[in-house]
Design an enzyme around this catalytic site. Sequence first.
Site, short mmCIF file in Angstrom:
data_model
loop_
_atom_site.label_atom_id
_atom_site.label_comp_id
_atom_site.label_asym_id
_atom_site.label_seq_id
_atom_site.Cartn_x
_atom_site.Cartn_y
_atom_site.Cartn_z
N HIS A 71 -65.84 24.80 -9.76
CA HIS A 71 -65.16 24.18 -8.88
C HIS A 71 -66.62 23.59 -7.31
O HIS A 71 -65.71 22.58 -7.32
CB HIS A 71 -63.63 23.84 -8.23
CG HIS A 71 -62.86 23.30 -8.94
ND1 HIS A 71 -63.97 21.29 -8.81
CD2 HIS A 71 -62.54 22.85 -9.76
CE1 HIS A 71 -62.98 20.90 -9.05
NE2 HIS A 71 -61.60 21.00 -9.44
N ASP A 80 -66.97 19.25 -10.68
CA ASP A 80 -65.40 18.36 -11.32
C ASP A 80 -64.96 18.78 -12.15
O ASP A 80 -65.73 18.88 -13.50
CB ASP A 80 -65.42 17.70 -10.34
CG ASP A 80 -65.64 17.11 -8.74
OD1 ASP A 80 -65.76 18.32 -7.96
OD2 ASP A 80 -66.10 16.64 -8.27
#
Length: 546
Positions: free
Chosen positions: A519, A523
């Site tokens: 992350h 995304d």
Amino acid sequence: MAEAIRMPKMSDTMTEGVIAGWLKKVGDTVKTGDVLAEVETDKATMELESYNEGTILYITDQKNVPIDGIIAVVGKPGEDFKALLDGKTGGSVATPPPAAEPKAEESKPAPAPVAATPAANVKATLVPMPQMTDTMTEGTIVKWHKQVGDTVKSGDLLAEIETDKATMDFESPEAGILLYIGAKEGDAVAAKAPLVIIGEKGADYQALLGGGATATASTPQAATTSNNTASATEPAKQPANSVSDSDERVKISPLAKKIAEEKGVNIQQVKGSGENGRIVKRDVETFTPSAQPTSTPSTTPASQPAAEKAPAKAPVVTGQESYEDVPVSQMRKVIARRLAESMYSAPHFYLTIEVNMDKATTAREAMNQYSPVKLSFNDIVIKATAMALRQHAAINASWLGDKIRYNHHVSIGMAVAVPDGLLVPVIKNADIKSLSQISADAKELGGKAKDKKLQPQEMEGSTFSISNLGMFGIEEFTAIINPPNSCILAVGGIKQTPVVVNGEIKVSGIMKLTLSCDHRVVDGATGAAFLQTLKGLLEDPMRMLV
């Protein structure tokens, strides 16, 4: 008098300096103004100059040194400087080894200490344990092919070394006499630690070892002492399952023999799986002694009347708890360290998508009629993934701490299971290769991985990784990201599943793909878009030909 050289404060915000590289070594003679090392501060890389004249007696082995920390000592050869270090012992020290204390009954005074020969004047070269792979931290000596006193030439095979990924040959970098061996067979040696010394016969090599190391385990003198001690001691009786003298007729590797001795395994009962039936480490570790059945004679007379027999009792089943402790291999150590670092440093999240593989199945059957190599579903997944990565640069990226690298090339790491763990050979430039080229590369690299013959360059440079467990009947799973990649694709098996097509129920081959994402780089929407593109390519393989 010896003088300490300390880490200077090279900028107003500097709290420590990083030694980028030494330009001098212990034993070198330096003058005021000579550049000793390159030091990286918080703002720039600068040259560190000597402000004393003399011989370098000590160099710190630390990379990060705080301001005013001692990084070197300059003085006269053989001068005692340990008081300057305030009790610190790290670094390369050019002092002679401590002399043995005289026996109590001897009245002769101890000889005066002899100054150590500066390392620069020693006609020998110290060869450290090479770092054979990018993840290697130590290597295990499997077998020595040369002994102390042997004459070697450049390129001669000195030893076999087991790394975290393969067993590799360790060759001599130069010609000379093998003066020192720093480890025995079966020992683990840290990367870049002293391993052997090669030089002229009779060369005083102690200065190369920092003055304190000795070749007890490898010098002829030590061997003589050991033999004398052994002859003066009556040999103890060996247990029945120990390794006996007759074991010399059994073909067995030194490491396997050592493990057998530690475990008390009778190697006469072990079946070798190596070349020409040679017993290797794996055979000893997986060996299970065959159970010896015992029979208990009946104590009930045949003539005893049935009425007098005691009532039958239900048999009591008893079990025995047992276990086996197996030393962790170099490969498993690295797998544990790297995956733990990845799992707990990279914030993982997972996206799963279903793919209809009916058209891919039909296309594979058709292409295999013309392909020079047999194409697998994994080959098709690799090709489709590589093409999808060309359209999604954010997925084909790497987290480098203070920056994100977006790769313009596509190299796919392919996870391959091997007996000791997991290897990830890399198919370079997979996006511009044909399916048959990808298939040929995958088969060649997979075979090398299972034979532990992969070269370091064949396991480096991946920009994305794929792990496929579909052939084991696994429908879906999540994989841990292979640093520095930002994603890894977990591929499940193709399962015949009822699906609704145009209002009708139809059975189709469905495959589940799970994308593990870092992350910090990727995304959720970015990962989802990539999976949509990949799904489209797999469900309509003709798009890969356009």
